[in-house]
Design an enzyme around this catalytic site. Structure first.
Site, PDB file in Angstrom:
ATOM      1  N   CYS A  52       0.822  -1.218   0.000  1.00  0.00           N
ATOM      2  CA  CYS A  52       0.000   0.000   0.000  1.00  0.00           C
ATOM      3  C   CYS A  52       0.857   1.269   0.000  1.00  0.00           C
ATOM      4  O   CYS A  52       0.480   2.287  -0.593  1.00  0.00           O
ATOM      5  CB  CYS A  52      -0.915   0.013   1.214  1.00  0.00           C
ATOM      6  SG  CYS A  52      -1.925  -1.462   1.410  1.00  0.00           S
ATOM      7  N   CYS A 125      -2.080   2.964   3.056  1.00  0.00           N
ATOM      8  CA  CYS A 125      -2.858   1.986   3.818  1.00  0.00           C
ATOM      9  C   CYS A 125      -3.937   2.677   4.655  1.00  0.00           C
ATOM     10  O   CYS A 125      -3.864   3.872   4.937  1.00  0.00           O
ATOM     11  CB  CYS A 125      -1.926   1.155   4.695  1.00  0.00           C
ATOM     12  SG  CYS A 125      -2.695  -0.343   5.366  1.00  0.00           S
ATOM     13  N   GLU A 446     -10.457  -5.542  13.292  1.00  0.00           N
ATOM     14  CA  GLU A 446     -11.352  -5.886  12.193  1.00  0.00           C
ATOM     15  C   GLU A 446     -11.539  -7.407  12.145  1.00  0.00           C
ATOM     16  O   GLU A 446     -10.622  -8.165  12.463  1.00  0.00           O
ATOM     17  CB  GLU A 446     -10.785  -5.412  10.857  1.00  0.00           C
ATOM     18  CG  GLU A 446     -10.733  -3.908  10.736  1.00  0.00           C
ATOM     19  CD  GLU A 446     -10.181  -3.438   9.407  1.00  0.00           C
ATOM     20  OE1 GLU A 446     -10.333  -2.254   9.100  1.00  0.00           O
ATOM     21  OE2 GLU A 446      -9.579  -4.258   8.686  1.00  0.00           O
ATOM     22  N   SER A 472     -13.470  -5.125   8.185  1.00  0.00           N
ATOM     23  CA  SER A 472     -12.693  -4.628   7.060  1.00  0.00           C
ATOM     24  C   SER A 472     -13.628  -4.134   5.973  1.00  0.00           C
ATOM     25  O   SER A 472     -14.778  -4.591   5.857  1.00  0.00           O
ATOM     26  CB  SER A 472     -11.813  -5.753   6.506  1.00  0.00           C
ATOM     27  OG  SER A 472     -11.323  -5.429   5.226  1.00  0.00           O
TER      28      SER A 472
END
Length: 562
Positions: A52, A125, A446, A472
């Site tokens: 990311c 990210c 998450e 998520s």
């Protein structure tokens, strides 16, 4: 900023008393000309730990060129990133949401500490994106956020892949429907290089939200991370950061009730991540702007999903870019009256940005409000005796109507994942995962590992999952998160027991259980739990409920650099 007007940086660059500061700056290579210009932070979240953010060091060079061309002097520094995808399902995921606060705090400290005039923040990210906006809003300095862009799809046979497919393949492997070799092939091909996770997961959701919030230039985040156009966008953003600084156009001039509603509309209409509920509430808190999470529910009643994006749809962020990007998506919302005009950091108002939206002939990614892919929006806010202060239901893939079943209660994510992996969860169950909230985690993990494993076993939408933790952006199914109050502070979710009948009414916006709450509370004895330490302990002590953004600031702490 007019000629002769005091800049923040004059506190370290002007006058005989600042000779030691200037001496240090000269030692770092800055010339007289450099120090005569506005000092603009180029804040990078670059790291080699995750794709990311992998490319952001390279992207910083065109940003610096743009800052210099715009009349500023770039001042580089780095902050942290915690990868959601890598930490998912592990203890490390507790650090993810906490990192949002640390990133915002670290940006504040460096900018305040060195009296910098403006900032451009490079993000990738999930948590780096809202953290950047939170820092700008808290500091109320000129600046903008540049999103590094999406990863390109992986390719396995004839299929485009994202990280969602890997998590779901784990569930399919546990169910015995794919082999070891098939799982390994998906693992090896899903992430082909730099860029944030490819669906309308949290990173792409928040990048879109910031464009509609006005803190990211419209279109700047659209090109994928490795696209040739990305460097040009980076240089444009560097120029804009210098222009904003010269005009002293500060962040709170863009963060308003109107722009926050526009951002929430983009989230809802794109089938975006429920994490945006937390993050927009947090940005609003930093800016001192009134904001209620109920706005997501109101918008979902009025506006359907018009982007056919994963996890609830078929396409990835690369496909949205090729179809016409955020401008096309926004133009469809604008034409239906779903947005309000507002200023943006590009110097153009939102409607001006959307007026020249391109569209690729034959594209199938974006529809219009009159012909949505789903008639109601992607997020609903539930209340009830299980969640008296609110909970978030994601409806972009499933979650319409109602769900009633018997509770399967787990005290942590690991226990729930073990039950799913051993095929111990059956159609009709309501999986309850508690003590995963902002305080109880601490850090509000998450639950993608659990939801993806259920999806991989063909149970998405056939079981419900509710938690005081998060989901998520890649999660889908009948999932309810952010239950408030959370278990760790005595919320009703702590009183649920195995076998309790739980009813989730999406249309009625209720989540209830058929139990004697008063008797259950009198008999309740909380189990002893390990005490957190270090940054986790500080976060648990300071954090607000999820319904207020899970921030660690207090309203009296909001202020600006003056």
């Amino acid at each position: 900023m007019t000629a002769g007007q005091q800049r923040r940086s004059h506190a370290i660059t002007k006058g005989p008393a600042r000779a030691p500061a200037r001496a240090m700056l000269r030692g770092a290579g800055y010339s007289d000309n450099d120090l005569s210009r506005p000092l603009i932070a180029v804040v990078n979240t670059w790291s080699t730990v995750t794709p990311c953010n992998l490319h952001l060091a390279d992207l910083a060079e065109p940003v610096r060129r743009g800052v210099r061309a715009g009349g500023g002097t770039p001042i580089d520094f780095n902050t942290i990133v915690v990868s959601d995808g890598i930490t998912m399902g592990a203890e490390g995921m507790r650090a993810s949401l906490i990192s949002r606060e640390v990133i915002a705090d670290s940006i504040e400290l460096v900018v305040r500490g060195h009296s910098l005039d403006g900032a451009i923040i490079l993000v990738g990210c999930d948590k780096t994106i809202p953290a950047a906006a939170m820092a700008l809003a808290r500091l109320d300095i000129p600046g903008l956020v540049l999103y590094g862009g999406t990863i390109l799809p992986g390719r396995c046979g004839e299929r485009d892949l994202s990280i969602q497919d890997v998590f779901e393949a784990v569930g399919a492997h546990a169910a015995g429907t794919i082999s070891d070799a098939a799982l390994e092939e998906i693992e090896r091909t899903a992430c082909p290089g730099a860029g944030a996770c490819g669906g309308q997961f949290t990173a792409n959701t928040m990048a879109m939200a910031l464009a509609f919030l006005g803190l990211s230039p419209m279109g700047s985040g659209d090109p994928p991370a490795v696209h040739p156009d990305k460097a040009a966008e980076a240089e444009r953003c560097g120029r804009l950061a210098a222009r904003l600084t010269a005009a002293n156009a500060t962040a709170r001039q863009f963060v308003s009730e109107t722009s926050l509603r526009n951002a929430a509309t983009a989230v809802v209409a794109s089938g975006g991540s429920t994490n945006a509920v937390l993050h927009l509430a947090a940005i609003a808190a930093e800016a001192g702007v009134p904001f209620s999470i109920d706005i997501f529910d109101r918008i979902s009643r009025e506006t359907g999903i018009i982007a056919d994006l994963k996890p609830g749809g078929r396409y990835l962020a690369r496909d949205l870019y090729e179809a016409g990007g955020c401008r096309l998506f926004g133009a469809r919302l604008m034409s239906a009256g779903a947005l309000a005009d507002a200023p943006t950091v590009s110097g153009r108002r939102l409607f001006d940005e959307l007026a020249d939206a391109p569209e690729t002939p034959g594209q199938k990614v974006v529809s219009d409000v009159a012909r949505p892919f789903k008639k109601t929006g992607g997020i609903r806010i539930l209340y009830g005796d299980v969640a008296p202060e609110g909970a978030v239901l994601k409806t972009s893939g499933y979650g319409d109507g109602s769900f009633e079943g018997r509770a399967r209660v787990f005290e942590c994510e690991e226990d729930a994942f073990a039950a799913v992996s051993s095929r111990d969860i059956r159609e009709g169950d309501v999986v309850v995962i508690r003590y995963e909230g902002p305080v109880g985690g601490p850090g509000m993990r998450e639950m993608l590992g659990v939801t993806a494993a259920l999806a991989g076993q063909g149970l998405a939408g056939k079981v419900a999952l509710m938690t005081d933790g998060r989901f998520s952006g890649a999660s889908h199914g009948f999932v309810v998160g952010h239950i408030c109050p959370e278990a760790a502070v005595g919320g009703p979710i702590a009183l649920l027991q195995e076998g309790d009948v739980v009813r989730i009414d999406a249309d009625g916006r209720r989540i209830d259980a058929e139990i004697d709450w008063e008797a259950r509370r009198k008999a309740f004895r909380p189990a002893p739990r390990a005490r957190p330490a270090g940054a986790f302990a500080k976060y648990a002590q300071l954090v607000s409920p999820a319904s207020r953004g899970a921030v660690t600031i207090q309203p009296t702490e909001q202020g600006n650099l003056s």
